[in-house]
Write an enzyme that holds these catalytic residues in place. Sequence first.
Site, short mmCIF file in Angstrom:
data_model
loop_
_atom_site.label_atom_id
_atom_site.label_comp_id
_atom_site.label_asym_id
_atom_site.label_seq_id
_atom_site.Cartn_x
_atom_site.Cartn_y
_atom_site.Cartn_z
N LYS A 77 1.11 -1.42 -0.01
CA LYS A 77 -0.39 0.33 -0.21
C LYS A 77 1.13 1.17 -0.09
O LYS A 77 0.98 2.66 -0.51
CB LYS A 77 -1.12 -0.07 1.28
CG LYS A 77 -1.78 0.85 0.90
CD LYS A 77 -2.27 1.05 1.87
CE LYS A 77 -3.44 -0.67 2.49
NZ LYS A 77 -4.81 -0.49 2.55
N ARG B 225 -3.13 2.18 8.40
CA ARG B 225 -3.62 1.45 7.64
C ARG B 225 -2.10 0.77 7.82
O ARG B 225 -1.20 1.25 7.78
CB ARG B 225 -4.34 1.72 6.26
CG ARG B 225 -5.46 2.92 6.68
CD ARG B 225 -5.13 2.49 5.07
NE ARG B 225 -6.81 3.02 4.49
CZ ARG B 225 -8.47 3.26 4.30
NH1 ARG B 225 -8.22 1.53 4.81
NH2 ARG B 225 -9.28 3.68 4.32
N GLY C 232 -7.72 -8.01 4.58
CA GLY C 232 -8.43 -8.53 6.54
C GLY C 232 -6.95 -8.53 7.40
O GLY C 232 -8.03 -8.94 8.05
N MET D 214 -4.92 -7.54 9.16
CA MET D 214 -4.58 -7.00 9.70
C MET D 214 -5.11 -6.00 10.37
O MET D 214 -6.15 -4.87 10.09
CB MET D 214 -2.73 -6.43 9.31
CG MET D 214 -1.66 -7.89 9.86
SD MET D 214 -0.40 -6.84 8.79
CE MET D 214 0.27 -7.12 7.18
N ARG E 174 -3.19 -2.28 -6.46
CA ARG E 174 -2.26 -3.01 -6.44
C ARG E 174 -2.60 -3.62 -7.51
O ARG E 174 -3.33 -3.17 -8.25
CB ARG E 174 -2.39 -3.70 -4.95
CG ARG E 174 -3.88 -4.25 -4.71
CD ARG E 174 -3.71 -4.47 -3.70
NE ARG E 174 -5.62 -4.75 -3.26
CZ ARG E 174 -5.78 -5.37 -2.46
NH1 ARG E 174 -5.03 -5.76 -1.32
NH2 ARG E 174 -7.16 -5.48 -2.27
N HIS F 97 -0.56 -45.13 -3.58
CA HIS F 97 -1.40 -45.04 -4.86
C HIS F 97 -2.24 -44.36 -5.47
O HIS F 97 -2.29 -44.60 -6.37
CB HIS F 97 -1.59 -46.88 -4.92
CG HIS F 97 -2.42 -46.93 -6.11
ND1 HIS F 97 -3.05 -47.84 -5.61
CD2 HIS F 97 -1.78 -47.79 -6.87
CE1 HIS F 97 -4.04 -47.99 -7.06
NE2 HIS F 97 -2.87 -48.57 -7.70
N SER G 250 15.79 -43.39 -16.94
CA SER G 250 14.55 -42.08 -16.76
C SER G 250 14.46 -41.92 -15.22
O SER G 250 14.09 -43.73 -15.07
CB SER G 250 12.96 -42.64 -17.58
OG SER G 250 12.41 -42.07 -16.74
N ASN H 291 9.94 -41.22 -7.81
CA ASN H 291 9.21 -41.54 -7.00
C ASN H 291 10.04 -42.91 -5.74
O ASN H 291 10.01 -41.82 -4.35
CB ASN H 291 7.82 -42.14 -6.70
CG ASN H 291 7.12 -40.80 -7.72
OD1 ASN H 291 7.12 -40.04 -7.95
ND2 ASN H 291 5.66 -42.00 -8.88
N CYS I 58 10.44 -39.46 -15.14
CA CYS I 58 8.85 -39.92 -15.05
C CYS I 58 8.04 -39.70 -13.45
O CYS I 58 7.16 -40.54 -13.83
CB CYS I 58 9.09 -41.19 -15.57
SG CYS I 58 9.28 -42.73 -14.76
N TYR J 253 13.88 -34.30 -21.67
CA TYR J 253 12.97 -34.19 -21.32
C TYR J 253 12.19 -34.44 -19.85
O TYR J 253 12.84 -35.38 -19.69
CB TYR J 253 11.95 -35.46 -22.57
CG TYR J 253 12.51 -36.78 -22.18
CD1 TYR J 253 11.11 -37.05 -20.91
CD2 TYR J 253 13.09 -37.38 -22.67
CE1 TYR J 253 11.02 -38.38 -20.00
CE2 TYR J 253 13.19 -38.85 -22.09
CZ TYR J 253 12.13 -38.88 -21.53
OH TYR J 253 12.43 -40.68 -20.93
C1 PEP Z 1 9.38 -43.38 -9.79
O1 PEP Z 1 9.43 -44.91 -8.91
O2 PEP Z 1 9.19 -42.49 -9.60
C2 PEP Z 1 7.73 -44.04 -11.01
C3 PEP Z 1 7.91 -42.98 -11.38
O3 PEP Z 1 7.62 -45.71 -10.59
P1 PEP Z 1 6.39 -45.82 -9.79
O4 PEP Z 1 5.68 -44.67 -9.29
O5 PEP Z 1 5.34 -46.32 -10.76
O6 PEP Z 1 7.21 -46.48 -8.48
#
Ligand code: PEP
Length: 900
Positions: free
Chosen positions: A25, A95, A104, A106, A339, A460, A776, A780, A846, A866
Site C-alpha cells: 500500500k 492502516r 483483512g 491486519m 495493487r 497409490h 528415466s 518417486n 517420470c 525431457y
Molecule cells: C518412480 O518411482 O518414480 C516411478 C515413476 O515409478 P512408480 O511410481 O510406478 O514406482
Amino acid sequence: MKYVYFFGGGKADGTGEMKEALGGKGAGLAEMTRIGLPVPAGFTITTAACDYYLKHGRRYPNGLRREASKNLAHLEKLTGKELGSASDPLLVSVRSGSARSMPGMMETILNLGLNDASVEGLAKATKNERFAYDAYRRFVQMYSSVVVGLPKGDLEARLRKLKSDLGVKDDTQVTAQGWRQLVGEYKSYFKSKTGKDFPEDPVEQLWGAIGAVFESWMGEKAVTYRRVEKITGLLGTAVNVVQMVYGNRGEDSGTGVCFTRDPSTGEKTFFGDFLLNAQGEDVVAGIRTPMNLRELKERMPQVYKQLERVREQLEKHYRDMQDMEFTVEGGKLYMLQTRTGKRSPAAAFRIAVDMANEGLIKVEEALERISPEDIERLFYPVLDPKLPRQDLSSRKLGEGINAVPGAAVGRAVFTAEEAEHRAAKGERVILVRRETSPEDVGGMYVAQGILTATGGKTSHAAVVARGWGKCCIVGAEKIDIDADAKKMSVNGHVVSEGEWITLDGGDGSVYLGEIALVAPEPPKAFETLMSWADKVRKIGVRTNADTPQDARLARKMGAQGIGLCRTEHMFFKDFEHPEKSGERQLAIQEMILAETAEARRKALDKLLPFQRRDFAGIFEAMDGLPVTIRLIDPPLHEFVPHEPAKQAELAKKIGISAEVVARRVEQLHEANPMLGHRGCRLAITYPEILEMQVRAIIEAAIDCQKRGIKVLPEIMHPLVLDKRELRILETSTRRVAGEIIAHSKVKLEYLVGTMIELPRAALLADQIAEVAEFFSFGTNDLTQTTMGLSRDDAGRFLPVYVDQAKAAIFTDDPFQTLDVEGVGMLVEWAIARGRKARPKLKIGICGEHGGDAKSVKYCHRVGMNYVSASPFRVPIARLAAAQAAIEEKQNAKAKRRNGS
Ligand code: PEP
Ligand code: MG
C-alpha cells in the site's frame, strides 16, 4: 536509518519499488503520488520499524518519534489543517500494509484525531453535525476494540440498543444527537473497563494506533494466513498515516473499488463497484448494493472521466491489471490504493496474452505471469463459488491432504466393486478406502473422486488419480472407515454407503451432501500462451499414460510422447471394454498363483493378446511420437486377494484349492515389499513375464507399423541396481524382440533402457549406461530410497516436516518437489557419469516431479532431454520448461552485464 517516508503535493520520498520497506500500500501510494495522480497526503512508517518494535519488547526505535512528528508537521502544513484542531481539524487513517497482500488480516483505524473539541471543528467545517458525530463514534468504537482490545460485541450491543431506543432500523436514520449519546456511552464503557479516560490527545491516539497495527502483524489471523500462504522472509507490516477523505459526505461523495480489466474473464473493460455516500468499510461489508461504473458515469461524468484516465495511466505504468480503491469527496476524486489485481485463472491467461498482443509486455513476461496453479485450476471442476461460505462450513465433515485438485460429488462407497456396480447403473460415486491398491483401479476409475484415510501425495491413490485428473484427497486420518459395515465416521458424523458426499481437492475438505460444481472452460488465450511456451522451451515434455484414452488426452494437452506407461495398470482394467476386465484379472492372478514356469506361461499366454491390443492402441494414439513402456513393477501380492472369502472365490474360478491360493498369498508376503521382490527382480526370476511383455510390445509395434503408424518404442526396465542385472534383461529383451522382428521382415527401431530409482543405480550410472540406451529417473522411488521415507506412509509426519511454523525441516514435500539438495546430487552424478559413458544417452524423468513446476525447472537446468507428467499436468510442465529457459537467458544476461 530512515523510518518514515512522506508522500503528498506531487512528491514522495519512496517509490513503487520499495514494497519490502513500505508495504504494497505504501509503495503504491508513493508511486501514484509521483506520477501525478490525486492521492491524499500522508506518510509511511517502514516495516523495519515494526520489526524493531516486535523484537525489542514493544519499544519504538530511536528517532522514530522525532521523524514521525516532523512528518506530521509537514502533513499539517501541506493540508493547512491541524490534528486535534477545534476548527477544521486534520483527521487521519492509520492502516497496515505488508509487502505481500494479506487481505483483512491486519488492523486499520479510521477518523483518528477526533476528540470532544475537534469533532465540533469537523461539524462546523463540514456544516454537518451528524456526519461529524457519526465519524467520532466510529473512531471511538474502532479504537476501543482494535487498540485497547475491548470486546467488539459489547460495543455493538450498545449501538443496537441505541437504535432500538430510537426506534430506527438503519444507521443512516440515527441523528447527530443519537451519535453524540453513543460516543458518551462508549467512553464510559471504556473507563469502566480500563480505569482510564478515553485518550483525547491526538498524538497519544496516533501512537496507540501505530502500536496496534504493528501488533496485528503477530495476531493469530495474520500468523495463520502467512503460514497457509507460505509467506516468509518479511520484516513486518508498514503503517500508513494518511489524511482522511470522506465518501460519506453527501450525494456528491462515495467510495469504490475497480479493476482495470474484468478479473473473472480478463476482458478489457473497466470493471468495478461504487457506493454513493459511503465509506470504504461499507463496500467491504456488502450491506448496500453498489452501483456499477456505468451508473457512476451517468451520475458523475467528470469523476468517471478522470477515473478512466487514472485507469489507463496506472495500467501503462504498472504494465499489469490493477485493483484500485478510490473515494470521491464533494465531487473530487482521490486514489487510496492500487495493487496488482487478483484474477481468475481464465483471466490470467487472457490478460497475459492481450497485454503481449497490445505490446504492453513482452511474450516472455506473459509466460512468466502464469503460475502452475493457474493452469491446474483451469481444468478441474470446482465448488460453485456462489455458494455462501456459512452454508459450506456447516456441511464440512473433515479434511485430508489435497492430493489432486478439483472437486467431486457422489455417493460414498467403500469398496471398488461397489463403485463399479453402482457406476454401471449410472450412479456417481466417491470411492472411500483406507488406502488403495492396484486391485481398486477399476473402482477408482469409475469414481468421481477418491478419498483415503492414509497415504501422502504420491501414494497409490494420489498417483493414479492424478493421472486421470481425478479429484483425490488422501491421508484423512480422522476418518474411521469400516468397509465391512459399509460406513465411515468422522468428527461425530456417520456416513453410510449411498449417502452423498462432496470432495474439494483444492483444499482437502470433505463435505456432507451434494454440493453444486461448475466446470471451467479453458479460454482461447490458453492455447495461444501454450504455443508461445512451446516456442521458448528447450526441454521436451512427455506424459505418463497407461491407456489409449489417456494417451489421446495427453496429446491434446501437448505431450510429445509417453515417458512412462505403467503396464501393470492394464492387468486389472480393460479400459476400452470395462465389462471384459474380469478376464485379464483372472489371467494375471492365475499367473501369480502358478507353481511352475509352465503354468505361469499358460496364464501369460492369456494375457498376451490383451497387452498387445492395449499397446497397439497407445502406439496409434501416439503416432510419430516415442512411447516408453515399463515392464511390470509392483510386488505380486498387490494383485491377489487377502480376504479368505475372496481367495475361495478365486480358487474356484481357476480350478485349484483354496488352500493353495492361501499358501501362495502367504508366500508372497514380505516385510518391506517396496524393497522386495518387485521391479526388474520379477523379470530376473520369472523371465517368462518379460518375454510375454516384450512380445506384446514388439508385435503391437509391428502391426501398427504395417498399418502406416509411426512407432518409436522404448522398453524400460524398472528398479535396476546393477549393470549385470540390466545386461540379463537387455539380452532377453533383444533376443525376443529380434526374433519377432526378423520373422516379420519389417524394420523396427526400438530402444532398451532403464529407470534410475535406486541410489546404487545412480552411483554406478556409468556402468549401467554401457548397457542402457536411455535413463528415466523414477524419482518417486529414488526419493523414497534415498531418504528412507515411505512414499505411502510419510503423510503421517511429513506435514510437520514441511510446516514452517513447526519442524521446518523441508520447504516442500520431497515427494512433490524434488529434493534438489540431496536426491538432486544423485541425479546430477548419474547424468554426468551416464553421459560420460554414452554421450548421446537420452535422459528423462517420470516420477511425479515431472509435473511439478519447480522440479521441471531443475530438470532443465541439469540438462535432461525431457520430463514426463500425467496428462493434466503436461501444460504445467510446458509452461515451467519455458519459464526455465527464460530464467536461464536472463541469468546469462545478468552475468554478462556484471562482467563475470
Ligand atoms: C518412480 O518411482 O518414480 C516411478 C515413476 O515409478 P512408480 O511410481 O510406478 O514406482
Ligand atoms: Mg518406481
